[in-house]
Design an enzyme around this catalytic site. Structure first.
Site, PDB file in Angstrom:
ATOM      1  N   ARG A  39      -1.533   1.401 -12.959  1.00 38.86           N
ATOM      2  CA  ARG A  39      -1.168   0.787 -14.244  1.00 38.86           C
ATOM      3  C   ARG A  39       0.047  -0.144 -14.142  1.00 38.86           C
ATOM      4  O   ARG A  39       0.318  -0.904 -15.060  1.00 38.86           O
ATOM      5  CB  ARG A  39      -0.905   1.868 -15.274  1.00 38.86           C
ATOM      6  CG  ARG A  39       0.206   2.818 -14.910  1.00 38.86           C
ATOM      7  CD  ARG A  39       0.290   3.915 -15.942  1.00 38.86           C
ATOM      8  NE  ARG A  39       0.990   5.059 -15.407  1.00 38.86           N
ATOM      9  CZ  ARG A  39       0.745   6.305 -15.736  1.00 38.86           C
ATOM     10  NH1 ARG A  39      -0.186   6.582 -16.598  1.00 38.86           N
ATOM     11  NH2 ARG A  39       1.435   7.298 -15.208  1.00 38.86           N
ATOM     12  N   ASN A  91      -7.136   9.509  -6.882  1.00 39.30           N
ATOM     13  CA  ASN A  91      -5.810  10.042  -6.526  1.00 39.30           C
ATOM     14  C   ASN A  91      -4.828  10.044  -7.689  1.00 39.30           C
ATOM     15  O   ASN A  91      -3.960  10.917  -7.758  1.00 39.30           O
ATOM     16  CB  ASN A  91      -5.253   9.203  -5.362  1.00 39.30           C
ATOM     17  CG  ASN A  91      -3.758   9.378  -5.181  1.00 39.30           C
ATOM     18  OD1 ASN A  91      -3.296  10.393  -4.676  1.00 39.30           O
ATOM     19  ND2 ASN A  91      -2.986   8.378  -5.619  1.00 39.30           N
ATOM     20  N   TYR A 155      -2.454  19.820 -16.455  1.00 44.45           N
ATOM     21  CA  TYR A 155      -2.522  19.436 -15.030  1.00 44.45           C
ATOM     22  C   TYR A 155      -3.283  20.494 -14.238  1.00 44.45           C
ATOM     23  O   TYR A 155      -4.160  20.170 -13.428  1.00 44.45           O
ATOM     24  CB  TYR A 155      -1.092  19.279 -14.531  1.00 44.45           C
ATOM     25  CG  TYR A 155      -0.913  18.795 -13.115  1.00 44.45           C
ATOM     26  CD1 TYR A 155      -1.291  17.508 -12.727  1.00 44.45           C
ATOM     27  CD2 TYR A 155      -0.305  19.609 -12.147  1.00 44.45           C
ATOM     28  CE1 TYR A 155      -1.084  17.059 -11.428  1.00 44.45           C
ATOM     29  CE2 TYR A 155      -0.092  19.162 -10.856  1.00 44.45           C
ATOM     30  CZ  TYR A 155      -0.480  17.889 -10.494  1.00 44.45           C
ATOM     31  OH  TYR A 155      -0.261  17.443  -9.216  1.00 44.45           O
TER      32      TYR A 155
HETATM   33  P1  NAP Z   1       3.110   9.202  -7.789  1.00 42.13           P
HETATM   34  O1  NAP Z   1       4.202   9.102  -6.789  1.00 42.13           O
HETATM   35  O2  NAP Z   1       3.481   9.278  -9.235  1.00 42.13           O
HETATM   36  O3  NAP Z   1       2.081   8.023  -7.609  1.00 42.13           O
HETATM   37  C1  NAP Z   1       0.937   7.994  -8.440  1.00 42.13           C
HETATM   38  C2  NAP Z   1       0.604   6.584  -8.820  1.00 42.13           C
HETATM   39  O4  NAP Z   1      -0.533   6.648  -9.708  1.00 42.13           O
HETATM   40  C3  NAP Z   1       1.704   5.869  -9.601  1.00 42.13           C
HETATM   41  O5  NAP Z   1       1.702   4.520  -9.232  1.00 42.13           O
HETATM   42  C4  NAP Z   1       1.253   6.038 -11.046  1.00 42.13           C
HETATM   43  O6  NAP Z   1       1.749   5.049 -11.928  1.00 42.13           O
HETATM   44  C5  NAP Z   1      -0.249   5.926 -10.905  1.00 42.13           C
HETATM   45  N1  NAP Z   1      -0.940   6.541 -12.035  1.00 42.13           N
HETATM   46  C6  NAP Z   1      -0.816   7.819 -12.460  1.00 42.13           C
HETATM   47  N2  NAP Z   1      -1.584   8.029 -13.535  1.00 42.13           N
HETATM   48  C7  NAP Z   1      -2.231   6.854 -13.794  1.00 42.13           C
HETATM   49  C8  NAP Z   1      -3.150   6.433 -14.783  1.00 42.13           C
HETATM   50  N3  NAP Z   1      -3.560   7.245 -15.749  1.00 42.13           N
HETATM   51  N4  NAP Z   1      -3.603   5.152 -14.737  1.00 42.13           N
HETATM   52  C9  NAP Z   1      -3.186   4.312 -13.788  1.00 42.13           C
HETATM   53  N5  NAP Z   1      -2.296   4.645 -12.825  1.00 42.13           N
HETATM   54  C10 NAP Z   1      -1.816   5.904 -12.835  1.00 42.13           C
HETATM   55  O7  NAP Z   1       2.208  10.517  -7.462  1.00 42.13           O
HETATM   56  P2  NAP Z   1       1.929  11.273  -6.058  1.00 42.13           P
HETATM   57  O8  NAP Z   1       2.919  12.359  -5.881  1.00 42.13           O
HETATM   58  O9  NAP Z   1       1.690  10.289  -4.983  1.00 42.13           O
HETATM   59  O10 NAP Z   1       0.573  12.017  -6.464  1.00 42.13           O
HETATM   60  C11 NAP Z   1      -0.708  11.491  -6.148  1.00 42.13           C
HETATM   61  C12 NAP Z   1      -1.727  12.602  -6.314  1.00 42.13           C
HETATM   62  O11 NAP Z   1      -1.371  13.710  -5.487  1.00 42.13           O
HETATM   63  C13 NAP Z   1      -1.840  13.146  -7.754  1.00 42.13           C
HETATM   64  O12 NAP Z   1      -3.183  13.397  -8.072  1.00 42.13           O
HETATM   65  C14 NAP Z   1      -1.063  14.458  -7.670  1.00 42.13           C
HETATM   66  O13 NAP Z   1      -1.550  15.392  -8.600  1.00 42.13           O
HETATM   67  C15 NAP Z   1      -1.368  14.891  -6.258  1.00 42.13           C
HETATM   68  N6  NAP Z   1      -0.395  15.852  -5.727  1.00 42.13           N
HETATM   69  C16 NAP Z   1       0.835  15.466  -5.359  1.00 42.13           C
HETATM   70  C17 NAP Z   1       1.734  16.403  -4.853  1.00 42.13           C
HETATM   71  C18 NAP Z   1       3.110  16.050  -4.386  1.00 42.13           C
HETATM   72  O14 NAP Z   1       3.809  16.942  -3.861  1.00 42.13           O
HETATM   73  N7  NAP Z   1       3.556  14.819  -4.516  1.00 42.13           N
HETATM   74  C19 NAP Z   1       1.351  17.757  -4.759  1.00 42.13           C
HETATM   75  C20 NAP Z   1       0.082  18.110  -5.164  1.00 42.13           C
HETATM   76  C21 NAP Z   1      -0.788  17.143  -5.640  1.00 42.13           C
HETATM   77  P3  NAP Z   1       3.204   5.238 -12.623  1.00 42.13           P
HETATM   78  O15 NAP Z   1       4.208   5.037 -11.518  1.00 42.13           O
HETATM   79  O16 NAP Z   1       3.216   4.193 -13.675  1.00 42.13           O
HETATM   80  O17 NAP Z   1       3.245   6.640 -13.165  1.00 42.13           O
END
Ligand code: NAP
Length: 259
Positions: A39, A91, A155
């Site tokens: 987004r 993702n 979540y």
């Molecule tokens: P992140 O750093 O927030 O990156 C996610 C990206 O996706 C951001 O650019 C975010 O935009 C975008 N995004 C989220 N929701 C969106 C939507 N509805 N429409 C369009 N873009 C969207 O997250 P991450 O930690 O890399 O996580 C990625 C995945 O891994 C997720 O599914 C999360 O549940 C999973 N996960 C992560 C962890 C962890 O430890 N990091 C652990 C378990 C699972 P904005 O920046 O504008 O929000």
């Protein structure tokens, strides 16, 4: 190992930051085209520029994925631009803290749209293209699906459903030779993780407590380690792996807690 990804086209949602950015870069480094979906237009431009400067092939589509029409638009854009879709990496997601006590029915429903609906919508709209090339789907889940966390019902429900849909879609898509798998992280340092830990009363102490409980090397998983598994699953080097939920978490979810 040659992953045979050259000339293929992959969509990565949330592909501009954190785990998604690592997956986008790894796909591009393997010679495939990556379509970064997110987004934040500036975030999308930045990552695509980075990939192109490194010699990769990438484009972006800016979309708020909780809107169903945006998911259709992502697929139309990719199909019109490249004529094929070899894989979808679902993702994008956010641990939005909608609890049972502190949340509300409306917020719970919104959380499902932020974390779950677009996984289904994108897979649904991508399916005609995936069928043509025996493509595949990789979902990114979360340990919360199986461990709980507290104060994050939307979540947790979404991530639990993603595990279930991985098996459900793997079965439904057997006739088309389309594989479906989930990579399940636990503790990965990303912008999402940083925001979450900073929402807690003593972030530094909490982080130390968490890291001390990660069995393998007492360290967080890197986004690149998640990406390597995701891209292996996308490739035909994992051609007989489907319906799997693969924990890339240093043993955090399953190994003995007294370690
Ligand atoms: P992140 O750093 O927030 O990156 C996610 C990206 O996706 C951001 O650019 C975010 O935009 C975008 N995004 C989220 N929701 C969106 C939507 N509805 N429409 C369009 N873009 C969207 O997250 P991450 O930690 O890399 O996580 C990625 C995945 O891994 C997720 O599914 C999360 O549940 C999973 N996960 C992560 C962890 C962890 O430890 N990091 C652990 C378990 C699972 P904005 O920046 O504008 O929000």
């Amino acid at each position: 190992m040659n992953l045979n990804l050259a000339s293929k086209v992959y969509i990565v949602t949330g592909g501009a930051k954190g785990i998604g950015a690592a997956i986008s870069k790894t796909i591009a480094a393997e010679g495939a085209v990556v379509v970064v979906v997110g987004r934040g237009k500036e975030d999308n431009i930045r990552i695509v520029d980075e990939i192109i400067k490194a010699g990769g092939k990438a484009s972006y589509f800016t979309a708020e994925l909780s809107v169903a029409q945006a998911c259709q638009d992502v697929i139309n854009f990719t199909a019109e631009k490249y004529g094929r879709i070899d894989g979808l990496v679902n993702n994008a997601g956010i641990n939005d803290g909608v609890g049972l006590e502190k949340g509300s029915p409306e917020k719970f429903f919104q959380s499902l749209h932020k974390n779950l609906s677009h996984y289904y919508n994108l897979a649904h709209y991508a399916l005609p293209y995936l069928k043509k090339v025996k493509g595949n789907i990789v979902n990114i889940g979360s340990k919360v699906a199986v461990t709980g966390q507290g104060n994050t019902s939307g979540y947790a429900a979404s991530k639990g459903a993603i595990n279930a849909l991985t098996r459900e879609w793997a079965v439904e898509l057997l006739p088309y030779s389309i594989r479906v798998n989930t990579v399940l992280p636990a503790e990965v340092w990303t912008p999402l993780y940083e925001n979450w830990i900073n929402s807690l009363p003593d972030p530094k102490e909490k982080l130390e407590q968490i890291v001390a409980k990660i069995p393998f090397e007492k360290r967080m998983t890197t986004a690149e380690e998640i990406a390597d598994m995701a891209v292996f699953l996308l490739s035909d080097r994992s051609s007989h792996t489907t319906g799997q939920i693969i924990y890339v978490d240093g043993g955090y979810t399953h190994l003995d807690r007294s370690l």
